[in-house]
Design an enzyme around this catalytic site. Structure first.
Site, PDB file in Angstrom:
ATOM      1  N   GLU B 327      49.000   5.624  -1.440  1.00  0.00           N
ATOM      2  CA  GLU B 327      49.587   6.265  -0.385  1.00  0.00           C
ATOM      3  C   GLU B 327      50.033   7.980  -0.592  1.00  0.00           C
ATOM      4  O   GLU B 327      51.162   8.064   0.079  1.00  0.00           O
ATOM      5  CB  GLU B 327      50.637   5.391   0.247  1.00  0.00           C
ATOM      6  CG  GLU B 327      50.117   3.936   0.878  1.00  0.00           C
ATOM      7  CD  GLU B 327      51.351   3.459   1.544  1.00  0.00           C
ATOM      8  OE1 GLU B 327      51.091   3.068   2.620  1.00  0.00           O
ATOM      9  OE2 GLU B 327      52.551   3.229   1.106  1.00  0.00           O
ATOM     10  N   CYS B 411      56.269   1.089   9.087  1.00  0.00           N
ATOM     11  CA  CYS B 411      57.222   2.216   8.935  1.00  0.00           C
ATOM     12  C   CYS B 411      57.091   3.306   9.832  1.00  0.00           C
ATOM     13  O   CYS B 411      58.206   4.231  10.034  1.00  0.00           O
ATOM     14  CB  CYS B 411      56.998   2.916   7.492  1.00  0.00           C
ATOM     15  SG  CYS B 411      55.394   3.200   6.827  1.00  0.00           S
TER      16      CYS B 411
END
Lengths: 648, 648
Positions: B327, B411
């Site tokens: 990520e 998120c």
């Protein structure tokens, strides 16, 4: 099993001797790869798996994964014992068989014999032999054909046994496998207590054809046909098998049966889908059966699939299967270069399929692709010294992609090795009254025509670097037959002469082969000249990854640029249509390959400083770029590599 | 905590009201997103996790993952309860806080109050509050700061508590979090029995600065500074913690501590590495501390990191972190378009960092990037209707990439929602005697200068689609201060006038801001005109993925082409430098966005037939292409999208 003028069967490996380009590669396999394969199989624990005098290695064993960047002794991981290990041993023995024919090697032969002895001891009373099911997962025999590579392993062992018999004359391995297949004939079928099944990973289909051809036994051919005809029929064998085994068929990790090309009966399949190697092995078996049974329905299905693959899903290298997640196909025209999976095995298997599509007669529609996949997508998988192996084959690298010493899934090393070691059998094929030359290269081959006439055919040539090919024939007595020579589609302007007399190609060319039918006599000489010019190749605009890009081929070879010759940032190179040649060079440190230097424009980088984006386009300046054959990349100093250049 | 003319703090959200472009987006968040966030948090099981009157949900619960292609009720999977759920609830409450300020909503406020009540009941005697450690993994408190998001969750809850207090005046949540942090102050430190630790996922650092600012309590600031100063020092806390916990430090799945930016003390870090959101949150906290402590060593480190990110590792969209596997960041200049991860959260967090880099004074080096990331990389994460969310943000799609209803790692939805709902606070900042306008857009903001002078500043504008911005000032009495207006780097030729009098920009511009210092009085009017022309952007030739490509921006907006307007095969479009404009259109079905139609060349596809590769280059023909703002893509009929076009 009859022969006819409609059936072109490949020559047995011992019938062809190669030199020149392929000779060097075969020497590397004989001198290095063949023993390395055994060494690393054994380091991975395979020997313990087949040796009944040792305890079972269990489901998890210490294992050496030898990555490109680690010394052999350093990297270790505990991994599962592999259910397909028998196949890797088998492909290694097959490689050794071909290597022994070229270069007798008592030590290597002894090692192979010893492994075959272990398999003999492993074989059960009923003929069954599979190390994983006997030693690691006993009691699971024939419970999960979909996932567990059981018949696949048998297939590779059959291929190895046939090769070992042809190379050494020793029957032991062949007899083991005949006993195993004789037992299979009782297991598979439509009778009560029989399984109407087939393997999730095709392979045994083509292997059984080899076994039938070498033994002359029709029942092996019929079992192959059974597996092919059952595939994808309803009720679906994999559904029923899963339910019998207490598994939910719908919970299949790959979602549907496209992964194993069992989503439809094979004759109804129109699109090449799923796992690339599985697809190619299946189609190879189908093509063999189409030849043996003269089955037009199979041929027709295969031709549709052939066009689907080669016009929408194939890299310029003959690489296939762009995606790592399914080791296979995605969408039409999806051909990413830097993340290309394009497994070595898949291109090797495309060579297998293409060669078998020639079983019903010479046609460059198949042979051109066979050559393209062989020289580029497949051969790249082996290093020049025969010691390391590519698994995936990107067409662009920033410098981090290198060959492995070994891989946790070691399918590719023995696959490319056995192909290289047997390449002669892909060069030629014969029917009752025709000899076809599919591939060019320094070599000599022996044929026997209908009626027993023996022909020795030799090529003297520096192909693929030089396009002049001198063929000569040796015959005890004159004989009438057709000599068919492939004229590649790219070879516009090719010239042909028989005994010095020019031949008008257009008058003899059928399906891309010059077919010269005449009474041939000893010493006849044929000279073929294929023009080898560097030619630009553009991709269909639907291939988004190649938009605005151009690649360069010369003859069958895809060329690339490497950092070692040209510095980094190769994407700054801009190639004009039909670039001017600045020179050529024979690279002695690169197997004597012909490098081609071209005039290009190259975007300046210095004037960007720390700017990441700007409104002024990059400025270009004239430069030279050295191109080398793609199959030889990453054999010198490691670095970036590029096949598709900016076109302008 | 003092204030000074060197410290620019953001306005509290209630101090700014926005209309126009951002007004529509905020309405979507108020009307849809705010309640959807709670609905889907609850559907995912989060409520049960925090409610002590219910049994613990256990480690695995039924969970709705709502993919782009599935109806909400259809797709379910059993997944682990998420250790970071508190943070997602917190970001949702933070969003609700901002939404309530814009549009009072008793029902929504009641739902937030009820959740806060549950957290109040969850909080332990000593102040600790974390649902995962209390309800799912009791006994593991403070045992794995590296991996378990414990302080990260606290950070988001602090941010939410501050926002909820500012929006509603209710102190309960703020008091809960003050109690929690007061307890933390006993846990962390260099004393015996204290932990010299910090969180693997930065976030609490910036949150503690917010808490300090709203409470005026220096100890919260000092704890933030402690976490930042400890990070990456030796002996390494994560090593020692792992050993204490019986884990092998070297077995860390990410190999080294670059993943969490704890590989070096923060002031020694020169390269932006690891997980993108973690990096941005850390740098945000560091920038806040640099402002609060006037810490030049932190500012210097941050400026190095800023240049590293923005000159070598940032997409044209302000997207960052190209790789899904970490990520985060990979190599310099590695910016793949079709596989771009470029998480919405990461661009949101880049906006956070950029805004905090302005804490030491206006400078367009930071504010231009803030705007670029806001309008492109971040805003794209929310659909026009406020109901669906992008997680990763490619710059090229073949038509398969769509927004999710919810994600197993949810998120991004509350992160982009809270940014949109609080965007006014990023538009302006003030010091004791200066008002800075960082972003333009229809809005009105209230300032209080040193000495108590109150200023109301309003913008009337259709920015970002129109470049005319009319600013007007409201003051009870004349006051001397500096009004600083950003002149974006792309706005060459911008014009400025005060009460109708043109001002020579070059005479007042410092660090890319027109700084107008004078005695301002009620009714003063400033007119700024920013030229908005479509401009081509080329990437540094080291960005191989953009080689031979051009993108187009207009003002702060990246434009793209979508299939719905232009058909498929967008990579066949060839854009000449500074393309001719064929027309513009206001798209009522696309939030009133301005579409720009340009003249291009487009490669013909029909004449290729089934050819995959050929030696003749593609033929082009004139065509028009409609461009729309990138942040609005995938809001109409789904299909292909492209940002970087072939340049020619």
């Amino acid at each position: 099993m009859t022969s006819s003028d409609k059936q072109f069967r490949p020559l047995a490996v011992p019938a062809v001797t190669v030199g020149g380009f392929w000779g060097k590669w075969q020497d590397a396999v004989c001198d290095e790869t063949a023993s390395i394969l055994l060494d690393r199989c054994i380091a991975a624990g395979m020997l313990q798996a087949i040796d009944v005098t040792q305890p079972s290695p269990g489901v998890v064993i210490p294992f050496h994964s030898m990555s490109p960047t680690m010394p052999e002794t350093e990297e270790k991981a505990r991994v599962s014992t592999q259910m397909f290990w028998d196949s890797d041993f088998a492909k290694s023995i097959e490689t050794i068989a071909y290597a022994l024919y070229r270069k007798p090697n008592a030590e290597l032969e002894k090692r192979a014999d010893d492994i075959i002895d272990l398999y003999e001891k492993l074989q059960q009373e009923d003929g069954y032999v599979n190390s994983w099911f006997q030693r690691i997962r006993p009691g699971r025999r024939w419970t999960n054909l979909r996932d567990h590579h059981e018949l696949y392993c048998a297939g590779h062992m059959i291929e190895a046994a046939v090769a070992y018999f042809q190379a050494t004359g020793k029957r032991k391995f062949l007899d083991i496998m005949c006993r195993y297949v004789d037992y299979m004939l009782t297991v598979f079928g439509h009778g009560e207590d029989q399984l109407p099944g087939y393997c999730g990973h095709p392979e045994i289909e083509l292997a059984l054809v080899k076994l039938a051809r070498v033994t002359g036994n029709q029942k092996y051919l019929d079992l192959s046909k059974f597996f092919v005809d059952e595939r994808g029929t309803e009720p679906h064998f994999f559904d029923e098998e899963a339910r019998r085994d207490g598994r939910e068929p719908k919970a299949y990790v790959f979602g549907n049966y496209e992964y194993s090309q069992s989503h439809l009966p094979v004759r109804e399949q129109k699109k090449v889908v799923g796992h690339a190697v599985r697809a190619m092995y299946l189609y190879s078996g189908m093509a063999d059966l189409a030849t043996e049974y003269q089955d037009d329905s199979l041929t027709s299905a295969l031709e549709t699939l052939w066009d689907d693959l080669t016009t929408k899903q194939m890299y310029i290298t003959g690489g296939i299967g762009p995606s790592a997640s399914n080791e296979g196909f995605t969408d039409y025209y999806d051909l990413p270069n830097d993340t290309a999976y394009a497994e070595t095995c898949a291109s090797v298997a495309l060579v297998f399929w293409a060669s078998r599509m020639l079983g019903r007669g010479p046609n460059r529609r198949f042979a051109d692709i066979m050559e393209q996949a062989l020289y580029n997508g497949a051969l790249t998988g082996l290093s020049m010294d025969g010691k390391t192996f590519f698994y995936d084959n990107p067409l662009e690298s920033t410098g981090k992609h290198h060959r492995w010493k070994w891989h946790h899934c070691p399918c590719c090393p023995p696959n490319i090795a056995r192909l290289v070691a047997s390449v002669g059998s892909y060069m030629y094929a014969g029917s009752d009254k025709e000899i076809a030359v599919h591939l060019y290269g320094e070599s000599s081959a022996s044929f026997e025509l209908a009626g027993g006439a023996k022909v020795q055919l030799s090529q003297k040539t520096a192909y693929p670097y030089d396009g002049a090919i001198a063929l000569s024939l040796g015959l005890a007595a004159p004989a009438r037959f057709t000599l068919s020579l492939r004229i590649p589609e790219w070879a516009a302007g090719a010239k042909l002469a028989v005994n010095g007399e020019p031949l008008d190609l257009s008058s003899v060319e059928i399906d891309g082969y010059a077919r010269i039918e005449r009474e041939w006599k000893d010493g006849d000489a044929v000279l073929l000249e294929l023009p080898l010019e560097l030619r630009p190749l553009y991709a269909n605009p639907k291939v988004r990854q190649d938009a605005g890009r151009v690649s360069l081929m010369r003859g069958p070879l895809v060329y690339c640029a490497e950092e070692v010759d040209n510095g980094a940032d190769l994407s700054a190179v801009r190639v004009v249509d039909t670039p001017a040649i600045a020179g050529t060079a024979v690279l002695n440190d690169l197997n004597g390959a012909l490098a081609v230097d071209i005039e290009v424009q190259r975007n300046k980088i210095e004037d960007w400083g720390t700017t990441l984006y700007r409104s002024a386009p990059p400025k270009a300046e004239p430069a030279k770029v050295r191109l080398v054959p793609y199959h030889l990349w990453d054999n010198r100093a490691p670095g970036a590599m590029l096949v598709w250049f900016q076109a302008q």
